[in-house]
Design a protein around this motif. Structure first.
Motif, PDB file in Angstrom:
ATOM      1  N   LEU A   1       1.928  -8.891   6.418  1.00 29.41           N
ATOM      2  CA  LEU A   1       3.014  -7.962   6.734  1.00 29.41           C
ATOM      3  C   LEU A   1       3.119  -6.886   5.651  1.00 29.41           C
ATOM      4  N   GLY A   2       2.975  -7.321   4.397  1.00 30.91           N
ATOM      5  CA  GLY A   2       3.060  -6.364   3.297  1.00 30.91           C
ATOM      6  C   GLY A   2       2.012  -5.272   3.422  1.00 30.91           C
ATOM      7  N   LEU A   3       0.776  -5.668   3.752  1.00 27.12           N
ATOM      8  CA  LEU A   3      -0.295  -4.684   3.915  1.00 27.12           C
ATOM      9  C   LEU A   3       0.038  -3.714   5.039  1.00 27.12           C
ATOM     10  N   ALA A   4       0.491  -4.272   6.176  1.00 27.82           N
ATOM     11  CA  ALA A   4       0.800  -3.412   7.314  1.00 27.82           C
ATOM     12  C   ALA A   4       1.890  -2.411   6.941  1.00 27.82           C
ATOM     13  N   VAL A   5       2.928  -2.890   6.245  1.00 32.15           N
ATOM     14  CA  VAL A   5       4.019  -1.987   5.857  1.00 32.15           C
ATOM     15  C   VAL A   5       3.506  -0.905   4.905  1.00 32.15           C
ATOM     16  N   THR A   6       2.671  -1.310   3.926  1.00 33.09           N
ATOM     17  CA  THR A   6       2.134  -0.331   2.986  1.00 33.09           C
ATOM     18  C   THR A   6       1.364   0.746   3.727  1.00 33.09           C
ATOM     19  N   PHE A   7       0.536   0.325   4.673  1.00 29.83           N
ATOM     20  CA  PHE A   7      -0.266   1.290   5.419  1.00 29.83           C
ATOM     21  C   PHE A   7       0.623   2.262   6.195  1.00 29.83           C
ATOM     22  N   VAL A   8       1.582   1.702   6.937  1.00 27.36           N
ATOM     23  CA  VAL A   8       2.446   2.576   7.737  1.00 27.36           C
ATOM     24  C   VAL A   8       3.236   3.531   6.844  1.00 27.36           C
ATOM     25  N   LEU A   9       3.723   3.022   5.700  1.00 30.61           N
ATOM     26  CA  LEU A   9       4.474   3.880   4.783  1.00 30.61           C
ATOM     27  C   LEU A   9       3.596   5.022   4.265  1.00 30.61           C
ATOM     28  N   THR A  10       2.353   4.688   3.863  1.00 33.79           N
ATOM     29  CA  THR A  10       1.479   5.700   3.280  1.00 33.79           C
ATOM     30  C   THR A  10       1.191   6.805   4.276  1.00 33.79           C
ATOM     31  N   VAL A  11       1.178   6.491   5.563  1.00 34.24           N
ATOM     32  CA  VAL A  11       0.881   7.538   6.544  1.00 34.24           C
ATOM     33  C   VAL A  11       2.142   8.262   7.019  1.00 34.24           C
ATOM     34  N   THR A  12       3.227   7.502   7.277  1.00 31.49           N
ATOM     35  CA  THR A  12       4.380   8.171   7.887  1.00 31.49           C
ATOM     36  C   THR A  12       5.153   9.045   6.897  1.00 31.49           C
ATOM     37  N   VAL A  13       5.207   8.660   5.625  1.00 34.94           N
ATOM     38  CA  VAL A  13       5.978   9.493   4.696  1.00 34.94           C
ATOM     39  C   VAL A  13       5.391  10.908   4.597  1.00 34.94           C
ATOM     40  N   PRO A  14       4.067  11.064   4.402  1.00 32.01           N
ATOM     41  CA  PRO A  14       3.538  12.427   4.391  1.00 32.01           C
ATOM     42  C   PRO A  14       3.751  13.176   5.711  1.00 32.01           C
ATOM     43  N   ILE A  15       3.610  12.472   6.858  1.00 37.14           N
ATOM     44  CA  ILE A  15       3.834  13.158   8.144  1.00 37.14           C
ATOM     45  C   ILE A  15       5.272  13.669   8.202  1.00 37.14           C
ATOM     46  N   ASP A  16       6.212  12.797   7.827  1.00 39.74           N
ATOM     47  CA  ASP A  16       7.614  13.205   7.854  1.00 39.74           C
ATOM     48  C   ASP A  16       7.884  14.325   6.860  1.00 39.74           C
ATOM     49  N   TYR A  17       7.135  14.288   5.742  1.00 39.15           N
ATOM     50  CA  TYR A  17       7.288  15.361   4.759  1.00 39.15           C
ATOM     51  C   TYR A  17       6.902  16.707   5.372  1.00 39.15           C
ATOM     52  N   MET A  18       5.744  16.720   6.052  1.00 38.35           N
ATOM     53  CA  MET A  18       5.287  17.963   6.679  1.00 38.35           C
ATOM     54  C   MET A  18       6.295  18.437   7.719  1.00 38.35           C
ATOM     55  N   LEU A  19       6.775  17.490   8.539  1.00 39.05           N
ATOM     56  CA  LEU A  19       7.753  17.857   9.569  1.00 39.05           C
ATOM     57  C   LEU A  19       9.004  18.433   8.928  1.00 39.05           C
ATOM     58  N   ASP A  20       9.439  17.777   7.846  1.00 36.68           N
ATOM     59  CA  ASP A  20      10.652  18.231   7.189  1.00 36.68           C
ATOM     60  C   ASP A  20      10.455  19.635   6.648  1.00 36.68           C
ATOM     61  N   LYS A  21       9.294  19.863   6.034  1.00 32.81           N
ATOM     62  CA  LYS A  21       9.062  21.141   5.366  1.00 32.81           C
ATOM     63  C   LYS A  21       8.832  22.285   6.358  1.00 32.81           C
TER      64      LYS A  21
END
Lengths: 204, 219
Positions: A40-60
């Motif tokens: 579960l930890g690995l899956a969460v790390t992976f999803v976090l690493t991808v979604t935070v930058p995507i959300d950053y781009m959307l936000d910006k």
């Protein structure tokens, strides 16, 4: 150096579990043995690493006040930031769905070991929390956002694996009946939080 | 079919409202919604506001999902649920920002995190998808109140011992521990304001509740 600093800070000092209590629900439910916790930890790390930058781009480029000026100057006064909750959660939920489908198709072995956790990640507060913190703290570059996402994921991974390992040992000790299970997990998490607080103020 | 219809506040319906306050409390028994429960409890004021916000969102969202339950395809139900909740939370957030900006600043990201609060999702999955709108509304409100109750208890303990005050919305800070006590050498225990203490208080509440109600002890 700044990025390294941010990385260490998001793992230890701003740890998602111990400093902000994010992702506690799956944390309590899954922390029974180390291997599922690590999955579960690995899956969460992976999803976090991808979604935070995507959300950053959307936000910006979409959500912030005046972010749409790259389309046309007439959008300079448009402020869509009130939509950020719904956009972020939509990104996370659809990304998790996508990952689930890809993993199911190309890595069935991994899917069967992670299967149940993948859909749960969509409602893990740590993921949405990281995106909201990213927006609130105003990270400047895409690099910072990515490092922050990855660091938070690693911190969450460490926390859940640690607590699972402790829980495996607790089975052999005499815990009062009424405190067994959830109760003792809370206390252990609290004590681990105290330990993690000692990292406060460390700078690289 | 008139005689089959239950009255609005029949025994079963009332049970939906009061059950979550004790024997099926969302935090201590179902262990849902811990994330926000712990983070907003350093002050009583933010705990009360958060409790209200969650109660409203759970109640309305549960009812909305129950109204939509026959039209949602099973495969995409999680996304539909998230969208319903996210819309409600945006409204709550805007209202908070408009009418009590200070509290909204204090709650920071945790208002947004109501979206992923497991209570909301858990109740919709377990109740809203399978029941009529009115019981769903009651069930949601009941769970919100049960959640709020624990939140306020934790907050009172933490603020009282951590800062010696109780902050109520609309009234402001009240000094509870008398000044004389400080002069005798009493000190606030700042540790209560630290995040880990919230976890330990929840554990103690669980401990008390389970030793009084043996049915809740597993195995």
């Amino acid at each position: 150096m700044d990025l390294l600093n941010l990385f260490v800070k998001s793992i230890f000092i701003d740890n998602m579990v111990f400093a902000f209590f994010l992702g506690m629900c799956s944390f309590i439910a899954v922390s029974k043995n180390v291997s599922t916790a690590a999955g579960l930890g690995l899956a969460v790390t992976f999803v976090l690493t991808v979604t935070v930058p995507i959300d950053y781009m959307l936000d910006k480029y979409v959500l912030q006040a005046g972010a749409l000026t790259w389309l046309s100057d007439s959008f300079a006064n448009v402020d869509l930031s009130f939509l950020s909750f719904i956009i972020f959660i939509a990104v996370i939920a659809s990304f998790v769905q996508l990952v689930e489908m890809i993993v199911e198709k190309y890595a069935p072995a991994l899917y069967s070991s992670l299967g149940i956790f993948l859909p749960l990640i969509a409602v893990n507060c740590a993921i949405l929390g990281a995106s909201l913190f990213m927006q609130q703290r105003g990270y400047e570059t895409l690099g910072e956002a990515t490092v922050f996402g990855f660091g938070s994921g690693v911190g969450w991974f460490l926390a859940i694996v640690g607590i699972a390992a402790i829980n495996e040992k607790i089975k052999y000790s005499h815990v009062p009946d009424a405190l067994k299970g959830v109760g003792i997990t809370f206390i252990v998490t609290g004590l681990m939080g105290v330990a993690f607080m000692s990292f406060m103020g460390i700078k690289l | 079919m008139a005689e089959e219809k239950e009255s609005l506040f029949s025994k079963n319906n009332l049970k939906l409202l009061t059950g979550p306050l004790s024997s099926s409390n969302p935090i201590t028994v179902q262990v849902l919604g811990i994330c926000s429960a712990l983070a907003v409890t350093a002050k009583v004021e933010s705990a009360i506001v958060m409790a209200l916000a969650v109660t409203i969102v759970v109640g309305v969202a549960n009812m909305a999902i129950s109204l939509l339950r026959n039209t949602i395809p099973n495969r995409i139900r999680i996304i539909v649920q998230l969208l319903v909740v996210a819309t409600l939370v945006i409204m709550v957030d805007q209202i908070l920002k408009a009418f009590s900006y200070g509290v909204s600043k204090q709650l920071s990201v945790y208002v947004g995190l109501i979206i992923t609060n497991c209570i909301v999702m858990g109740r919709m999955e377990a109740f809203g998808l399978a029941n009529k709108p009115w019981p769903s509304l009651l069930d949601g409100l009941g769970n919100g109140l049960g959640y709020g109750m624990i939140l306020v208890i934790i907050a009172v303990v933490r603020e009282l011992f951590g800062a010696g005050t109780i902050t109520l919305p609309g009234i402001g800070e009240l000094q509870i521990i008398p000044q004389g006590l400080y002069e005798c050498g009493y000190e606030n225990n700042g540790f209560f304001l630290m995040p880990p203490m919230a976890l330990i208080i929840v554990a103690i509440i669980i401990w008390i509740q389970r030793s009084r109600n043996k049915d809740l002890i597993k195995k």
